[in-house]
Design an enzyme around this catalytic site. Sequence first.
Site, short mmCIF file in Angstrom:
data_model
loop_
_atom_site.label_atom_id
_atom_site.label_comp_id
_atom_site.label_asym_id
_atom_site.label_seq_id
_atom_site.Cartn_x
_atom_site.Cartn_y
_atom_site.Cartn_z
N LYS A 1 -4.50 -59.90 0.20
CA LYS A 1 -5.53 -59.07 -0.90
C LYS A 1 -5.29 -60.76 -1.67
O LYS A 1 -4.99 -60.49 -3.27
CB LYS A 1 -5.12 -58.15 -1.34
CG LYS A 1 -5.14 -56.91 -0.23
CD LYS A 1 -4.43 -55.66 -1.02
CE LYS A 1 -4.78 -54.62 0.43
NZ LYS A 1 -6.55 -54.03 0.46
N LYS B 1 -14.37 -48.67 -8.71
CA LYS B 1 -13.67 -47.68 -9.92
C LYS B 1 -13.38 -48.42 -10.97
O LYS B 1 -13.50 -48.08 -12.46
CB LYS B 1 -12.09 -47.01 -9.20
CG LYS B 1 -12.68 -46.11 -8.58
CD LYS B 1 -11.39 -45.81 -7.43
CE LYS B 1 -11.09 -45.58 -6.28
NZ LYS B 1 -10.14 -45.53 -5.48
N THR C 1 -12.31 -50.28 -2.91
CA THR C 1 -12.84 -49.40 -3.49
C THR C 1 -12.11 -48.63 -5.28
O THR C 1 -13.14 -48.37 -5.69
CB THR C 1 -12.52 -48.01 -2.99
OG1 THR C 1 -11.18 -47.47 -2.09
CG2 THR C 1 -13.34 -47.38 -1.20
N HIS D 1 -12.78 -49.96 9.60
CA HIS D 1 -11.91 -49.90 8.15
C HIS D 1 -12.03 -52.06 7.66
O HIS D 1 -10.97 -51.24 7.11
CB HIS D 1 -11.20 -48.99 7.95
CG HIS D 1 -11.47 -47.73 7.83
ND1 HIS D 1 -12.41 -47.57 6.21
CD2 HIS D 1 -12.51 -46.44 8.10
CE1 HIS D 1 -13.22 -46.15 6.49
NE2 HIS D 1 -12.67 -45.81 7.15
N LYS E 1 -2.91 -52.44 -5.62
CA LYS E 1 -2.57 -52.28 -4.40
C LYS E 1 -2.45 -52.30 -3.90
O LYS E 1 -1.21 -53.07 -4.17
CB LYS E 1 -4.43 -52.96 -3.83
CG LYS E 1 -4.14 -54.53 -4.25
CD LYS E 1 -5.72 -55.19 -3.88
CE LYS E 1 -7.01 -55.63 -5.21
NZ LYS E 1 -8.34 -54.81 -4.18
N ARG E 2 -2.18 -52.61 -2.47
CA ARG E 2 -1.18 -52.38 -1.56
C ARG E 2 -0.85 -54.07 -1.38
O ARG E 2 -2.06 -54.71 -1.69
CB ARG E 2 -1.48 -52.12 -0.10
CG ARG E 2 -0.75 -50.60 0.26
CD ARG E 2 -0.05 -50.47 0.37
NE ARG E 2 1.12 -50.77 1.31
CZ ARG E 2 1.21 -49.44 1.99
NH1 ARG E 2 0.74 -48.39 1.92
NH2 ARG E 2 1.43 -50.13 3.07
#
Length: 825
Positions: free
Chosen positions: A562, A668, A664, A365, A556-557
Amino acid sequence: MTETASDASRPADTAGRVEALKAEILRKLTYSLGKNASVAQPHDWLTAGILAARDHVVDVWHRSTRESYETGRKRVYYLSLEFLIGRSLADALNNLGLTGAMAQAMRELGVDLAAIETIEPDAALGNGGLGRLAACYLEAMASTGVPALGYGIRYDHGLFKQRIDGGKQIEVPEDWLSFRNPWEFERREASYKIGFGGSLTATQKPGEVFWEPEETVFAVAYDTPVVGWRGRDATTLRLWRARAMHPLSLDAFNQGDIVGAVAERNRAEAISKVLYPNDSTPAGQELRLRQEFFFTSASLQDLVRRHYRQFGRLDNLADKVAIQLNDTHPSLAVAELMRLLVDEHGLPWEEAWTITSATISYTNHTLLPEALETWPVALMERLLPRHMQIIFGINARFLEEVRRSSGGENVDLSTISLIDEHHGRRVRMAHLAFVGSHTVNGVSALHSKLMEQTVFAPLHAIFPGRITNVTNGITPRRWLFGANPGLTKLLQEVCGDDLTDRIGNIRRLAAHTGDAALHQRLAAIRRENKLKLAKIIRQDTGVTVDPDALFDVQIKRIHEYKRQLLNILETIALYDAIRSEPYRDWAPRVKIFAGKAASNYGTAKAIINLINDVAVVVNNDITTRDRLKVVFLPNYNVSAAEVIIPAADVSEQISTAGMEASGTGNMKFALNGAITIGTLDGANIEIGERVGADNIVIFGMTAEEVEAAKHNPRPTSEVIAATPHLEGVLDAVASGAYSPRERDRYLGLVEGLRANDWFMVLNDFESYRQAQRRIDSLWADQGKWWRMSVTNTAHCGWFSADRAIGEYAERIWHVPTSPDTTAGG
Ligand code: 26V
């Protein structure tokens, strides 16, 4: 709560069902909770409702488990240190087709189902994507008829709760079990001894070793049924709790040593006490290794015992059992299965090895080097001496085999060895999982390709067919039908009622892409969802936002890769631009952020602080008031995502290319009709392929360009000088324009960027800024906007977890799925 997707097509007599449910709820209230309806509190009604719903789940569960047992079908065991479940009641009712009846039953009892659903604790036994994926997959396996058990740890405390105080993250312990968990069943009979430390003695039999652990703890099973769509099947989530062999030392107690009397108990129970957060560096602590071995050993003992009881032999294990390792956290399974087969069941090494590697497969992952697990050999030898010995045995045979077959040519054995000799002898857990598996998969096309080219390149050369790709998926039951009932109803009108059974039919929407009346209805549904979110924003942050503004969302985290920092820096540039041209026709925007930072990840915490500081300045500026708002919603979790995603117009998926394995959340959002602004990273690429280049806003460097730039970085001063607005934004942040009471608060953050742009925040800034302006002009043309939105929804059914599970089932596990459920979009 209105009738939902699955209720409508249920033939049963509704009035009869409501009466029956009312009686069941009252029975639970009276006899399980000992409460009278007249004095019952909301939490009592919730528990009674859960217990009533649970009975229906249990009926399905028993039938499903019995059938798979009687037919001797192959079963999937999904080993994961994380299951990010969220709330369960609404999901279970939806899948059972009982939402409408339960709401009516509660209403007749004077209770608002929607209100009590929100007090169910959000089970946060995971950090983020990896844990939520495990939860989606358990539900999807139940929905597609794959007999499966998820194995994990029953943490007393899940991921910490986040408060924001003075703009800073405060971590508060999470306590989901404090009022018991009505969904679970304790299984005292399913309890196993887990050993640590101790000594080894060779037995008479060659290869067999007797391990006498120094310390033993019990793993006790807690089972939760997970019901699938239309209540056809159910899977099991089996979570292990650590208990001491001797909970109290009376000797110590009698001598007045109260602490010593419970020392063993505390040490044992610490194992299932708390979930580790993903840190900026891997945990590395002994307790984490104890957790990993604890749940892996318990799960393997359990599945081997179940198999042996059913079939009386182990040579057919791989025909009846598929073990999926969710990342390297359970990769000790390779050594533990070998130990069980060789030491406990007396199989010869070679046969045990054939069975082990035919049974196990591994999903990777992340490729971030700092996130790849290794454990010091010395620690492993002390804590798990037999497993270390087995790993050495696997490694020696593996290296010997490679040496033999390659004639010693061209292979640098140090790159493939299970032991890293360069950083003080450590076991490479990803190598162990790779070598011990028949199949290894990445979670998006790009990620799987990069696995072959980077981290696993040497192993890939030796096992060329072993790496495969299964792009992640999300369960549409929770993330579309459950979270967005308004949109679901409309989609069913257009695509047919059986959309919920065949998500592939969502493609029918594409025929209506240009339908203006449809656009209006979609806009009305989105507006309702935005009003609901706006209410929460006001409650939780005090900020009032306009539901007619563009909702631009990054949830998100918090992590440098990110790039929430890129987003907030561009927000500052936009703020400056609006102020310098206040009379221009700016599209009103609400910038919404949410996410947690690991407690020891200083940079991520500084980014949260900066977002909150920028919010204070921007939200109080009257010149930008009706054009720009910045919101940081505290305590992001699954339940928050369920409200935020259906209300989003723009989905921020802006990771540095090559660093986000899949994502993911991106799926969504797109399925719910948000427009992605994103990099060519992870599953964004596949979303783009499906919706078409005109229906996604892509910017920034490619993974290849990032790789090249890392090796040959452009001086940041040059990048800044060549980028309009950037110097001004950085200066403002560095000089304390957003932190007037502590002017050097962000000096370190900005200096870090100027020193080294590892995550390409500066390099991608201009490209991102232009992409945001493209968003502005698209938004200005609402007809175009809704055509894009429709296209996204119409073409993202493929990201259903049912499709992903179908691929695992066919290509990795070799188990059948029910034929009508797995069709993708
Ligand atoms: C762990 C760590 C620990 C140390 C340094 C930084 C770091 C960064 C990430 C992680 C998490 C690794 C595992 C994980 O959660 N991966 C996520 O898995 C999702 C499901 O496959 C996928 O969609 C996300 O892209 C991926 O980050």
